[in-house]
Design a protein around this motif. Structure first.
Motif, mmCIF file in Angstrom:
data_model
loop_
_atom_site.group_PDB
_atom_site.id
_atom_site.type_symbol
_atom_site.label_atom_id
_atom_site.label_comp_id
_atom_site.label_asym_id
_atom_site.label_seq_id
_atom_site.Cartn_x
_atom_site.Cartn_y
_atom_site.Cartn_z
ATOM 1 N N ARG A 1 43.894 52.401 78.101
ATOM 2 C CA ARG A 1 42.759 52.656 78.991
ATOM 3 C C ARG A 1 43.263 52.965 80.390
ATOM 4 O O ARG A 1 43.130 52.139 81.301
ATOM 5 N N PRO A 2 43.834 54.146 80.570
ATOM 6 C CA PRO A 2 44.319 54.495 81.911
ATOM 7 C C PRO A 2 43.155 54.886 82.820
ATOM 8 O O PRO A 2 42.050 55.133 82.336
ATOM 9 N N HIS B 1 45.776 44.879 92.313
ATOM 10 C CA HIS B 1 44.548 44.728 93.109
ATOM 11 C C HIS B 1 44.369 43.342 93.720
ATOM 12 O O HIS B 1 44.094 43.204 94.910
ATOM 13 N N THR B 2 44.525 42.307 92.898
ATOM 14 C CA THR B 2 44.224 40.956 93.394
ATOM 15 C C THR B 2 45.305 40.433 94.340
ATOM 16 O O THR B 2 45.134 39.378 94.940
ATOM 17 N N LEU C 1 49.247 50.493 90.809
ATOM 18 C CA LEU C 1 48.774 49.794 92.006
ATOM 19 C C LEU C 1 47.418 49.123 91.777
ATOM 20 O O LEU C 1 47.128 48.093 92.391
ATOM 21 N N VAL C 2 46.597 49.689 90.909
ATOM 22 C CA VAL C 2 45.320 49.028 90.596
ATOM 23 C C VAL C 2 45.618 47.660 89.969
ATOM 24 O O VAL C 2 44.916 46.681 90.224
ATOM 25 N N GLY C 3 46.690 47.604 89.187
ATOM 26 C CA GLY C 3 47.087 46.332 88.582
ATOM 27 C C GLY C 3 47.388 45.263 89.629
ATOM 28 O O GLY C 3 47.230 44.077 89.388
ATOM 29 N N ALA D 1 42.074 37.521 85.565
ATOM 30 C CA ALA D 1 43.203 38.325 86.059
ATOM 31 C C ALA D 1 43.710 37.764 87.388
ATOM 32 O O ALA D 1 44.920 37.657 87.606
ATOM 33 N N ALA D 2 42.775 37.384 88.257
ATOM 34 C CA ALA D 2 43.156 36.871 89.578
ATOM 35 C C ALA D 2 43.939 35.555 89.467
ATOM 36 O O ALA D 2 44.765 35.248 90.318
ATOM 37 N N PHE E 1 45.715 46.946 76.809
ATOM 38 C CA PHE E 1 44.709 47.327 75.828
ATOM 39 C C PHE E 1 45.377 47.993 74.627
ATOM 40 O O PHE E 1 46.343 48.742 74.778
ATOM 41 N N MET F 1 47.266 38.645 82.964
ATOM 42 C CA MET F 1 46.997 40.081 82.876
ATOM 43 C C MET F 1 47.059 40.497 81.408
ATOM 44 O O MET F 1 47.609 39.790 80.572
ATOM 45 N N ARG F 2 46.484 41.656 81.103
ATOM 46 C CA ARG F 2 46.433 42.095 79.710
ATOM 47 C C ARG F 2 46.733 43.580 79.568
ATOM 48 O O ARG F 2 46.649 44.339 80.532
ATOM 49 N N ARG G 1 51.236 48.300 84.611
ATOM 50 C CA ARG G 1 50.006 47.983 85.324
ATOM 51 C C ARG G 1 49.711 46.476 85.249
ATOM 52 O O ARG G 1 49.336 45.855 86.240
ATOM 53 N N ALA G 2 49.927 45.909 84.057
ATOM 54 C CA ALA G 2 49.708 44.467 83.890
ATOM 55 C C ALA G 2 50.723 43.674 84.723
ATOM 56 O O ALA G 2 50.383 42.677 85.351
#
Lengths: 254, 323
Positions: free
Chosen positions: A89-90, A105-106, A101-103, A77-78, A85, A82-83, A163-164
């Motif tokens: 899967r929230p 992250h990196t 925002l979690v998406g 992901a970094a 599901f 990105m993917r 998110r992705a």
């Protein structure tokens, strides 16, 4: 167009079963590549090998020239892959915008130390604004502050996409994105995926549904029993005898 | 998110924090010795609950070692100061280093396995810690612990009475500020993501094991710092305080208040700390039974805890969902 993702000789055996056998294909910059095949063809296994969920038995996967096979999912992901599901899967304890925002992250540069000292607020605000744009882009604008558990299945799928995208990927892997969606939602989804490709993000689309995939993909790879049986433009693949055989049974091919 | 004038945005949390500190510290000056003692312990429980809430509520790690780290902090500062005669700042740094070393030693092997394993390992650590304290001979003072010491002068100042209570008030406010900032950052979201769905978190680029280890170490160190402050509240440290019973009480506080919410941790800690004072005249030492009933009621009726009830009432008046 150069190859962004190169898959060479990818093989996965589960005990005596060969789920994916010596698979070769590539995803070029900015294209939508579809991977189709009937149930059990090895699509999901291929997906999980690229995303780092499964360890491959043999083969090589390169992203932007660098080998990524065997890396942990968070490292892939970094790198900018990105993917989504297939079964949404929230992160159930967070509102829609925080999920997005979690998406990202990196992409945060602030260290923990600067967070504790309160020096990361500007970056946080900037990322939040960007996340809000992505929520808008997938059409969940009014639900940005909503609890994710209140979303419908189709809205949950859109959240997966936002998110992705928040990870600023160069490649997005879609795992059966049309599964479980209504016809209207599928049409909307196709429009969003075209929009993503228009932002010059490459798309790898694993899909069971030919009617959804063929009008959308630039090129198509067809799998059956873990091996590639055909590839080419959607129009070529549609009439390919081996494909008709795999999808419709041997009688239809003759 | 509309941003107001940046100056106001920066000043607000600082002013709020300073205000909270002044109120919490100021209250101590209106109390007698007995109430100061109760109040100090209340503030320490709130500090512990805030840290434990981050670990259990935000990060989803079921650990029972929080009180062991509180004890490691308390014992280490006393041993470093009065047996090894280290200067105060060095003793504090060594105490923190010890907490970090223990936390990493527990967290790194356990995060490779699933949640249940962490619970068992930390339960074992909690028990082992008590055994070590009891069998520690002259170093830990055995079952009687260590007493007859007092806070050394720091820069020629010896804090006592309500002034020491003010130190604890500062600890609460600082702990709250640090945890809220972490929670509202990429790190807090990563912790919640790991709690909610580790596989999806990993797919979003979150290093799940690393996030767990950092959260565990960080909250354990906060517990250790709380313990260092506690060591000069009673001016004695002894094994029973750092036992498993209190670790469970901490868990109850967070669940009853509302796991994952800072305000919930505060409410839970205040309520369950004060409850025995109200209940003892009524039911004697059976207040543990009331705690049990409260926890079961919270889980069955309102899994989001007391803060969940508050949310629902607030929603009804505002008509909009709040976090």
């Amino acid at each position: 167009m150069s190859a962004l993702l190169e898959v060479r000789g990818l093989t996965k055996r589960f005990g005596g079963l060969t789920a994916v056998h010596d698979l070769d294909f590539e995803v070029r910059e900015g294209e939508i590549l579809g991977v189709i095949g009937p149930n059990g063809a090895g699509k999901s296994t291929t997906f999980n090998l690229i995303a780092g969920t499964y360890a491959a038995t043999a083969g090589d996967v390169r992203f932007a020239g660098e080998p990524i096979l065997g890396l942990a999912p968070h490292r892939i992901a970094a790198r900018g892959v990105m993917r989504t599901f297939q079964h949404n899967r929230p992160f159930a304890g967070m509102p829609v915008i925080d999920n997005v925002l979690v998406g990202a992250h990196t992409r945060f540069g602030a260290t923990l130390w600067s967070v504790v000292l309160g020096r990361s607020r500007a970056e946080e605000a900037r990322r939040r604004e960007r996340a809000a744009e992505l929520v808008q882009f997938v059409g969940l604008g009014e639900l940005a502050r909503a609890d994710v558990t209140t979303l419908s299945f189709g809205q949950g799928r859109l959240l997966e996409i936002a998110r992705a995208l928040a990870g600023e990927p160069r490649l997005i892997l879609f795992d059966e994105p049309a599964a479980g969606l209504t016809a209207a939602e599928c049409a909307r989804l196709a429009e969003i995926i075209r929009g993503i490709a228009a932002r010059s993000i490459a798309v790898l689309l694993i899909e069971h549904d030919m009617h959804f995939l063929l009008p959308l993909a630039h090129r198509v790879v067809v799998l059956n029993f873990g091996a590639k049986i055909a590839d080419g433009l959607p129009a070529e693949v549609r009439t390919h005898p081996a494909v008709m055989d795999a999808y419709l049974g041997s009688h239809a091919a003759h | 998110m509309k941003s107001e004038n940046p100056l106001a945005l920066r000043a607000t949390p600082l002013i709020r924090g300073a205000g909270a500190f002044i109120v919490l510290a100021g209250a101590a000056f209106f109390m007698g010795d007995y109430h100061n003692d109760v109040y100090r312990k209340l503030l320490l429980w709130v500090t512990l609950a805030l840290g434990y809430n981050f670990l259990f509520g935000v990060c989803g790690q079921v650990a029972f070692s929080h009180f062991a780290f509180y004890g490691i902090g308390a014992y280490s500062i006393v041993i470093f100061l009065f047996q090894l005669h280290l200067p105060f700042p060095l003793a504090a740094i060594c105490g923190i280093a010890l907490c970090i070393a223990f936390a990493l030693a527990v967290a790194i092997p356990s995060t490779r396995l699933e949640g249940f394993y962490l619970a068992l390992v930390t339960l074992a650590l909690g028990q082992l810690f008590i055994v070590v304290l009891n069998e520690g001979g002259t170093v830990t003072g055995g079952t009687g612990g260590i007493a007859n010491y007092r806070l050394p002068e720091i820069y020629g100042l010896r804090l006592r009475g309500p002034w020491y209570t003010a130190v604890i008030a500062l600890l609460v406010v600082a702990t709250y500020a640090v945890l809220v900032r972490l929670d509202r950052s990429w790190f807090g979201r990563a912790c919640r993501a790991v709690r909610d769905n580790p596989e999806a978190a990993a797919a979003m680029g979150v290093d799940v094991a690393r996030t767990k280890v950092i959260a565990f170490t960080l909250t354990s160190v906060l517990a250790g710092i709380g313990g260092m402050v506690y060591a000069f509240v009673d001016n004695t440290v002894n094994p029973p305080i750092f036992g498993i019973e209190n670790a469970f009480l901490l868990l109850f506080m967070v669940i009853v208040g509302g796991a994952g919410r800072h305000a919930g941790a505060v409410i839970g800690a205040v309520l369950l700390f004060l409850l025995p004072f109200w209940l003892s005249p009524l039911v004697g030492h059976h207040h543990a039974l009331v705690f049990g009933v409260l926890v079961v009621a919270a889980i069955l009726l309102e899994p989001r805890g007391l803060i969940g009830i508050y949310d629902r009432v607030a929603d009804r008046y505002k008509g909009s969902p709040s976090r």
